[in-house]
Design a protein around this motif. Structure first.
Motif, mmCIF file in Angstrom:
data_model
loop_
_atom_site.group_PDB
_atom_site.id
_atom_site.type_symbol
_atom_site.label_atom_id
_atom_site.label_comp_id
_atom_site.label_asym_id
_atom_site.label_seq_id
_atom_site.Cartn_x
_atom_site.Cartn_y
_atom_site.Cartn_z
ATOM 1 N N LYS A 50 40.296 38.202 79.907
ATOM 2 C CA LYS A 50 40.566 37.162 80.908
ATOM 3 C C LYS A 50 41.940 37.268 81.549
ATOM 4 O O LYS A 50 42.204 36.616 82.553
ATOM 5 C CB LYS A 50 40.373 35.776 80.297
ATOM 6 N N GLU A 51 42.842 38.096 80.992
ATOM 7 C CA GLU A 51 44.160 38.235 81.604
ATOM 8 C C GLU A 51 44.158 39.217 82.774
ATOM 9 O O GLU A 51 45.115 39.265 83.551
ATOM 10 C CB GLU A 51 45.180 38.698 80.556
ATOM 11 N N LEU A 52 43.083 39.989 82.951
ATOM 12 C CA LEU A 52 43.058 41.033 83.973
ATOM 13 C C LEU A 52 42.894 40.441 85.368
ATOM 14 O O LEU A 52 42.215 39.429 85.562
ATOM 15 C CB LEU A 52 41.933 42.022 83.676
ATOM 16 N N ALA A 53 43.508 41.095 86.345
ATOM 17 C CA ALA A 53 43.508 40.594 87.724
ATOM 18 C C ALA A 53 42.179 40.900 88.403
ATOM 19 O O ALA A 53 41.778 42.063 88.507
ATOM 20 C CB ALA A 53 44.653 41.231 88.506
ATOM 21 N N LEU A 54 41.517 39.860 88.891
ATOM 22 C CA LEU A 54 40.195 39.999 89.489
ATOM 23 C C LEU A 54 40.171 39.441 90.908
ATOM 24 O O LEU A 54 40.866 38.478 91.220
ATOM 25 C CB LEU A 54 39.145 39.270 88.658
ATOM 26 N N ILE A 55 39.340 40.053 91.741
ATOM 27 C CA ILE A 55 39.059 39.550 93.080
ATOM 28 C C ILE A 55 37.608 39.093 93.097
ATOM 29 O O ILE A 55 36.705 39.862 92.767
ATOM 30 C CB ILE A 55 39.275 40.635 94.153
ATOM 31 N N ALA A 56 37.376 37.846 93.464
ATOM 32 C CA ALA A 56 36.010 37.339 93.582
ATOM 33 C C ALA A 56 35.454 37.681 94.963
ATOM 34 O O ALA A 56 36.208 37.876 95.919
ATOM 35 C CB ALA A 56 35.980 35.833 93.368
ATOM 36 N N THR A 57 34.135 37.767 95.052
ATOM 37 C CA THR A 57 33.496 38.029 96.340
ATOM 38 C C THR A 57 32.774 36.804 96.883
ATOM 39 O O THR A 57 32.248 36.841 97.996
ATOM 40 C CB THR A 57 32.503 39.201 96.228
ATOM 41 N N CYS A 58 32.751 35.722 96.111
ATOM 42 C CA CYS A 58 32.205 34.464 96.612
ATOM 43 C C CYS A 58 32.821 33.330 95.797
ATOM 44 O O CYS A 58 33.204 33.505 94.637
ATOM 45 C CB CYS A 58 30.672 34.428 96.536
ATOM 46 N N ALA A 59 32.904 32.171 96.409
ATOM 47 C CA ALA A 59 33.521 31.025 95.745
ATOM 48 C C ALA A 59 32.733 30.581 94.519
ATOM 49 O O ALA A 59 33.297 30.001 93.587
ATOM 50 C CB ALA A 59 33.653 29.868 96.740
ATOM 51 N N GLU A 60 31.432 30.886 94.493
ATOM 52 C CA GLU A 60 30.599 30.487 93.361
ATOM 53 C C GLU A 60 31.091 31.114 92.059
ATOM 54 O O GLU A 60 30.995 30.511 90.992
ATOM 55 C CB GLU A 60 29.148 30.890 93.620
ATOM 56 N N GLN A 61 31.645 32.322 92.133
ATOM 57 C CA GLN A 61 32.142 32.978 90.920
ATOM 58 C C GLN A 61 33.279 32.186 90.294
ATOM 59 O O GLN A 61 33.384 32.106 89.068
ATOM 60 C CB GLN A 61 32.589 34.399 91.254
ATOM 61 N N LEU A 62 34.138 31.600 91.112
ATOM 62 C CA LEU A 62 35.210 30.767 90.578
ATOM 63 C C LEU A 62 34.655 29.531 89.895
ATOM 64 O O LEU A 62 35.186 29.073 88.885
ATOM 65 C CB LEU A 62 36.176 30.357 91.694
ATOM 66 N N THR A 63 33.583 28.995 90.447
ATOM 67 C CA THR A 63 32.952 27.820 89.841
ATOM 68 C C THR A 63 32.302 28.183 88.515
ATOM 69 O O THR A 63 32.376 27.420 87.544
ATOM 70 C CB THR A 63 31.887 27.249 90.791
ATOM 71 N N GLN A 64 31.681 29.357 88.459
ATOM 72 C CA GLN A 64 30.987 29.780 87.245
ATOM 73 C C GLN A 64 31.947 30.042 86.100
ATOM 74 O O GLN A 64 31.685 29.663 84.956
ATOM 75 C CB GLN A 64 30.161 31.042 87.534
ATOM 76 N N VAL A 65 33.073 30.708 86.384
ATOM 77 C CA VAL A 65 34.047 31.020 85.328
ATOM 78 C C VAL A 65 35.455 30.792 85.885
ATOM 79 O O VAL A 65 36.167 31.733 86.248
ATOM 80 C CB VAL A 65 33.901 32.484 84.833
ATOM 81 N N PRO A 66 35.898 29.549 85.952
ATOM 82 C CA PRO A 66 37.185 29.249 86.582
ATOM 83 C C PRO A 66 38.393 29.700 85.789
ATOM 84 O O PRO A 66 39.499 29.753 86.333
ATOM 85 C CB PRO A 66 37.149 27.717 86.708
ATOM 86 N N ASP A 67 38.222 30.033 84.488
ATOM 87 C CA ASP A 67 39.374 30.335 83.645
ATOM 88 C C ASP A 67 39.768 31.813 83.653
ATOM 89 O O ASP A 67 40.636 32.226 82.884
ATOM 90 C CB ASP A 67 39.098 29.889 82.203
ATOM 91 N N LEU A 68 39.164 32.623 84.521
ATOM 92 C CA LEU A 68 39.589 34.012 84.636
ATOM 93 C C LEU A 68 40.804 34.119 85.554
ATOM 94 O O LEU A 68 41.153 33.169 86.254
ATOM 95 C CB LEU A 68 38.434 34.870 85.172
ATOM 96 N N ASN A 69 41.438 35.294 85.579
ATOM 97 C CA ASN A 69 42.669 35.482 86.347
ATOM 98 C C ASN A 69 42.335 35.885 87.783
ATOM 99 O O ASN A 69 42.641 36.999 88.224
ATOM 100 C CB ASN A 69 43.552 36.535 85.667
ATOM 101 N N TRP A 70 41.705 34.979 88.508
ATOM 102 C CA TRP A 70 41.321 35.250 89.890
ATOM 103 C C TRP A 70 42.554 35.334 90.773
ATOM 104 O O TRP A 70 43.414 34.461 90.747
ATOM 105 C CB TRP A 70 40.396 34.148 90.408
ATOM 106 N N GLN A 71 42.619 36.388 91.584
ATOM 107 C CA GLN A 71 43.706 36.558 92.524
ATOM 108 C C GLN A 71 43.370 35.984 93.894
ATOM 109 O O GLN A 71 44.236 35.472 94.601
ATOM 110 C CB GLN A 71 44.031 38.051 92.691
ATOM 111 N N ALA A 72 42.114 36.073 94.259
ATOM 112 C CA ALA A 72 41.669 35.598 95.575
ATOM 113 C C ALA A 72 40.154 35.720 95.639
ATOM 114 O O ALA A 72 39.531 36.359 94.782
ATOM 115 C CB ALA A 72 42.292 36.414 96.701
ATOM 116 N N VAL A 73 39.579 35.100 96.630
ATOM 117 C CA VAL A 73 38.170 35.291 96.964
ATOM 118 C C VAL A 73 38.135 36.002 98.305
ATOM 119 O O VAL A 73 38.610 35.473 99.305
ATOM 120 C CB VAL A 73 37.409 33.954 97.061
ATOM 121 N N ILE A 74 37.608 37.212 98.306
ATOM 122 C CA ILE A 74 37.505 38.006 99.528
ATOM 123 C C ILE A 74 36.049 38.418 99.664
ATOM 124 O O ILE A 74 35.536 39.156 98.828
ATOM 125 C CB ILE A 74 38.407 39.247 99.493
#
Length: 221
Positions: free
Chosen positions: A133-157
């Motif tokens: 969970k500490e690794l830097a991730l880029i989401a491709t849709c906002a739903e991913q942030l909703t599904q697992v909000p505690d990951l190290n999301w950098q942005a949604v692109i």
């Protein structure tokens, strides 16, 4: 900036790829090269890129019988190993290859970001990402942030076929600049787990059918 992109090896990287990831990597790296970055794509040898291609296998795994297709994950790990051993070193590595490279990503001396393309709706998949969970991730849709909000999301692109957006240069530039922003965060150390989550702002992008879709892209602090 010297940037390595590690493709998923199931499909080739090209503007005609059957896989939207392959097309997205092609257009993203093409525009990053135009902006002056030194970009290399580690992919199958049948890929066609606008920047330097490092062929790790002769053909994409889709070209082989089904029993061999699982080798795509092994090839992604081999590609990342080759990228890590390249001299002079890359400033940043961008993974597009899924879960298999997360252990190497954790141990990398080079900043790495990974784009998550799959839906995060399976407990097993969520469990793997939470282990790293500490690794830097880029989401491709906002739903991913909703599904697992505690990951190290950098942005949604959004993962889009940039070829469809050639008549919308501002939209293309916005997506490429969003990636640049994430790269800058990561290379100066802001991608560490203790850093404050990035400010994410909503933008509206016009689709081909004129419908409006709300997406999120990276925005500086």
């Amino acid at each position: 900036m010297r940037i390595a992109h590690i493709s998923p090896f199931l499909e080739q990287v090209s503007s005609e790829s059957q896989d939207p990831q392959g097309r997205t990597i092609f257009h993203l790296t093409k525009h990053l090269t135009r902006l002056g970055h030194d970009v290399r794509v580690f992919a199958s040898g049948d890929s066609r890129t606008a920047c330097e291609l490092v062929p790790v296998a002769p053909l994409a795994m889709r070209s082989y019988p089904a029993p061999k297709r699982h080798l795509a994950e092994a090839l992604a790990m081999l590609a990342l190993e080759k990228a890590l051993a390249t001299l002079p070193s890359f400033d940043l590595i961008h993974l597009h290859s899924g879960l298999s490279c997360l252990p190497l990503m954790r141990r990398s001396p080079i900043p790495i970001v990974a784009t998550v393309y799959e839906a995060l709706d399976a407990p097993e998949v969520i469990g793997v990402y939470r282990e790293f969970k500490e690794l830097a991730l880029i989401a491709t849709c906002a739903e991913q942030l909703t599904q697992v909000p505690d990951l190290n999301w950098q942005a949604v692109i959004p993962c889009v076929d940039l070829l469809r957006w050639q008549q919308e240069p501002q939209a293309v530039e916005k997506i490429v600049r969003a990636h640049e922003t994430v790269y800058e965060w990561s290379t100066i150390g802001m991608g560490l787990p203790e850093r404050v989550a990035p400010h994410l702002r909503f933008v509206t992008s016009a689709k081909a059918n004129a419908a409006q879709e709300r997406s999120i892209v990276a925005s500086p602090y």
